[in-house]
Design an enzyme around this catalytic site. Structure first.
Site, PDB file in Angstrom:
ATOM      1  N   GLY A  36       0.968  -1.638   0.321  1.00 10.77           N
ATOM      2  CA  GLY A  36       0.058   0.065  -0.087  1.00 10.77           C
ATOM      3  C   GLY A  36       0.729   1.152  -0.054  1.00 10.77           C
ATOM      4  CG  HIS A  43      -7.808   1.050  15.967  1.00 12.44           C
ATOM      5  ND1 HIS A  43      -7.460   2.296  17.207  1.00 12.44           N
ATOM      6  CD2 HIS A  43      -7.758   1.584  14.470  1.00 12.44           C
ATOM      7  CE1 HIS A  43      -6.629   3.466  15.995  1.00 12.44           C
ATOM      8  NE2 HIS A  43      -7.511   2.641  14.626  1.00 12.44           N
TER       9      HIS A  43
HETATM   10  N1  APR Z   1      -2.507  -4.285  -3.209  1.00 10.80           N
HETATM   11  C1  APR Z   1      -1.957  -3.605  -2.809  1.00 10.80           C
HETATM   12  N2  APR Z   1      -2.442  -2.799  -2.221  1.00 10.80           N
HETATM   13  C2  APR Z   1      -3.144  -2.333  -2.605  1.00 10.80           C
HETATM   14  C3  APR Z   1      -4.606  -3.224  -2.696  1.00 10.80           C
HETATM   15  C4  APR Z   1      -3.994  -4.838  -3.243  1.00 10.80           C
HETATM   16  N3  APR Z   1      -4.441  -5.310  -3.180  1.00 10.80           N
HETATM   17  N4  APR Z   1      -5.628  -2.779  -2.995  1.00 10.80           N
HETATM   18  C5  APR Z   1      -5.828  -1.169  -2.492  1.00 10.80           C
HETATM   19  N5  APR Z   1      -3.547  -0.910  -2.566  1.00 10.80           N
HETATM   20  C6  APR Z   1      -3.566   0.622  -2.179  1.00 10.80           C
HETATM   21  C7  APR Z   1      -4.452   1.690  -2.696  1.00 10.80           C
HETATM   22  O1  APR Z   1      -4.138   1.391  -4.409  1.00 10.80           O
HETATM   23  C8  APR Z   1      -3.821   3.080  -2.264  1.00 10.80           C
HETATM   24  O2  APR Z   1      -2.632   3.658  -2.648  1.00 10.80           O
HETATM   25  O3  APR Z   1      -4.079   1.071  -0.996  1.00 10.80           O
HETATM   26  C9  APR Z   1      -3.530   1.926  -0.699  1.00 10.80           C
HETATM   27  C10 APR Z   1      -4.325   3.159   0.704  1.00 10.80           C
HETATM   28  O4  APR Z   1      -3.969   4.498   0.883  1.00 10.80           O
HETATM   29  P1  APR Z   1      -4.452   5.643   1.566  1.00 10.80           P
HETATM   30  O5  APR Z   1      -5.756   5.574  -0.214  1.00 10.80           O
HETATM   31  O6  APR Z   1      -4.090   6.950   0.771  1.00 10.80           O
HETATM   32  O7  APR Z   1      -5.140   5.420   2.590  1.00 10.80           O
HETATM   33  P2  APR Z   1      -4.125   5.408   3.418  1.00 10.80           P
HETATM   34  O8  APR Z   1      -4.544   6.545   3.609  1.00 10.80           O
HETATM   35  O9  APR Z   1      -2.884   4.972   3.387  1.00 10.80           O
HETATM   36  O10 APR Z   1      -4.399   4.258   4.501  1.00 10.80           O
HETATM   37  C11 APR Z   1      -4.860   2.477   4.614  1.00 10.80           C
HETATM   38  O11 APR Z   1      -4.749   1.990   6.668  1.00 10.80           O
HETATM   39  O12 APR Z   1      -4.693   3.569   8.289  1.00 10.80           O
HETATM   40  C12 APR Z   1      -5.096   2.907   7.641  1.00 10.80           C
HETATM   41  O13 APR Z   1      -7.815   3.025   7.882  1.00 10.80           O
HETATM   42  C13 APR Z   1      -6.719   2.983   6.773  1.00 10.80           C
HETATM   43  O14 APR Z   1      -6.829   0.725   5.982  1.00 10.80           O
HETATM   44  C14 APR Z   1      -6.594   2.297   5.482  1.00 10.80           C
HETATM   45  C15 APR Z   1      -5.185   2.123   5.505  1.00 10.80           C
END
Ligand code: APR
Length: 312
Positions: free
Chosen positions: A9, A176
Site C-alpha cells: 500500500g 481500535h
Molecule cells: N494491494 C496493494 N495495494 C493496494 C491494494 C492491493 N490489493 N488495494 C488497494 N491498495 C492500495 C491503494 O492503491 C492505495 O494506494 O492501498 C493504498 C491505500 O492508501 P490510501 O488510500 O492513501 O489510504 P491510507 O490513508 O494510506 O490508509 C491505508 O490504513 O490507517 C489505515 O484506515 C486506513 O485502512 C486504511 C489504511
C-alpha cells in the site's frame, strides 16, 4: 539493519511509513508495493532521491508485484481504502477484508518468514484475516493501533498539562475504535499518576477526544484519514522488532486466554523484539476496565462475523 522491509500500500500511510523506515535506515531496501501502476515506483524513486540530502543509504523501490519483496523479514500492510467522513471503521470491513486477503496470500508465498505488522482498518479484524490466510503464528502477525491511540492520548495530556510529551506515559488497550480502553491507573507524568494532576472531568474529556481521534482528523481532511501519526506509530513498532529492543507497547495481538479473552485480536501490552510478539503482559485492571476490554473484544468478534474468508 535488516536486508528488506516491504510496505504494502503506497498511499498516505504506506508511503509515509516507507519514508520514515528509510530515514531510520532500518533495512538496506524498503520495497513499496501497490496495485496502482507507477505510484509505488514514483514515490519510491522520489524518496530515494532524498537520501543524499537526508543522509540515509536505504534504497526505496516501488513495484506492482511481489518479486522485489521476496524474502522480506518485515512486511507492513497498509493496503485498503481509507475511511471517508461519516464512515465508521467497521463500514470498511468487507472491502478491506478482500484486499487484505489478496495481500496476505502474496505475503505467504513470497515472504514466508516475515513478521507482519498490520495497519489496515478495521485493524483487529484485518489482523485476524492476515493470520488466518498466511497461517503464520501469532508471534508474526501483530497490529498497529494502541501505539497510535496512546500517542494521541499522550499528546492531548501533554497539551492540557503543558508538559513534555516525553514525560507522559500511558497505555490504551482494547480494539481500535470507539471501544478503546485508556488505563487511567497506568497514565503518569514522570511516574506521577495523572489523576493527581487533572480532575475527573478534564480527564474524561481527553479520553473522549482520544476515542474520536481518528474521526477528528477525518473531519478536517474530508478526503482521507490520518497518516502522519499512524506511520510514526508503525515505524516505532518496526524499529522495536528490527533492533530487538524488547519495547513494551500496546499492540493488537491474537489472544489465547490472556485477560480472559480468546479467539480475537485485541490491544494489550506486548513486548516486541526480533522474534516479533515476544510476550503479552497481563496487568491488573479495575473491574470497570476489565468489563470495557471484554466489551471491546466482543465488538471485534462481531465485526469478524461480517467477514467470510475464501480458501487460502
Ligand atoms: N494491494 C496493494 N495495494 C493496494 C491494494 C492491493 N490489493 N488495494 C488497494 N491498495 C492500495 C491503494 O492503491 C492505495 O494506494 O492501498 C493504498 C491505500 O492508501 P490510501 O488510500 O492513501 O489510504 P491510507 O490513508 O494510506 O490508509 C491505508 O490504513 O490507517 C489505515 O484506515 C486506513 O485502512 C486504511 C489504511
Amino acid at each position: 539493519m535488516l536486508n528488506r522491509i516491504t510496505v504494502v500500500g503506497a498511499g498516505n500511510v504506506g508511503a509515509t511509513a516507507a519514508q520514515r523506515l528509510a530515514e531510520k535506515q532500518l533495512a538496506r531496501t524498503v520495497v513499496l508495493v501497490d496495485v496502482i501502476e507507477g505510484v509505488p515506483q514514483g514515490k519510491g524513486l522520489d524518496q530515494w532521491e532524498a537520501a543524499p540530502i537526508e543522509g540515509f543509504d536505504t534504497r526505496v523501490v516501488g513495484a506492482n508485484d511481489y518479486g522485489p519483496a521476496a524474502g522480506s523479514e518485515v512486511v507492513v500492510v497498509t493496503a485498503g481504502i481509507a475511511r471517508k467522513p461519516g464512515m465508521s471503521r467497521d463500514d470498511l470491513v468487507r472491502t478491506n477484508a478482500d484486499i487484505v486477503q489478496q495481500v496476505a496470500r502474496q505475503i505467504k508465498q513470497h515472504c514466508p518468514t516475515a513478521i507482519v505488522v498490520v495497519v489496515s482498518n478495521p485493524l483487529d479484524v484485518m489482523c485476524w484475516v492476515t493470520k488466518a490466510v498466511t497461517g503464520f503464528p501469532r508471534e508474526r502477525v501483530i497490529g498497529m493501533a494502541g501505539v497510535l491511540d496512546t500517542a494521541r492520548y499522550r499528546a492531548f495530556l501533554a497539551e492540557a498539562l503543558d508538559v513534555s510529551v516525553e514525560d507522559v506515559q500511558a497505555m490504551v488497550l482494547g480494539g481500535h475504535g470507539d471501544t478503546m480502553v485508556p488505563l487511567l491507573a497506568y497514565t503518569t507524568v514522570s511516574g506521577i499518576p495523572v489523576t493527581q494532576l487533572l480532575d475527573k472531568a478534564a480527564l474524561a474529556k481527553i479520553v473522549e477526544r482520544t476515542r474520536n481521534g481518528g474521526a477528528e482528523i477525518v473531519s478536517y481532511l474530508k478526503t482521507g484519514s490520518a497518516y502522519y501519526a499512524p506511520s510514526a506509530a508503525v515505524t516505532q513498532m518496526v524499529e522495536a522488532i528490527v533492533l530487538d529492543k524488547k519495547r513494551v507497547l500496546p499492540c493488537a495481538a491474537w489472544l489465547q486466554g490472556e485477560y480472559g479473552l480468546s479467539g480475537m485480536y485485541c490491544g494489550v501490552p506486548c513486548k516486541l523484539g526480533r522474534r516479533g510478539l515476544e510476550q503479552i503482559l497481563e496487568v491488573k485492571l479495575s473491574p470497570e476496565e476489565q468489563a470495557a476490554l471484554k466489551k471491546s473484544a466482543e465488538a471485534v468478534k462481531e465485526t469478524m462475523g461480517a467477514v467470510s474468508l475464501a480458501d487460502g
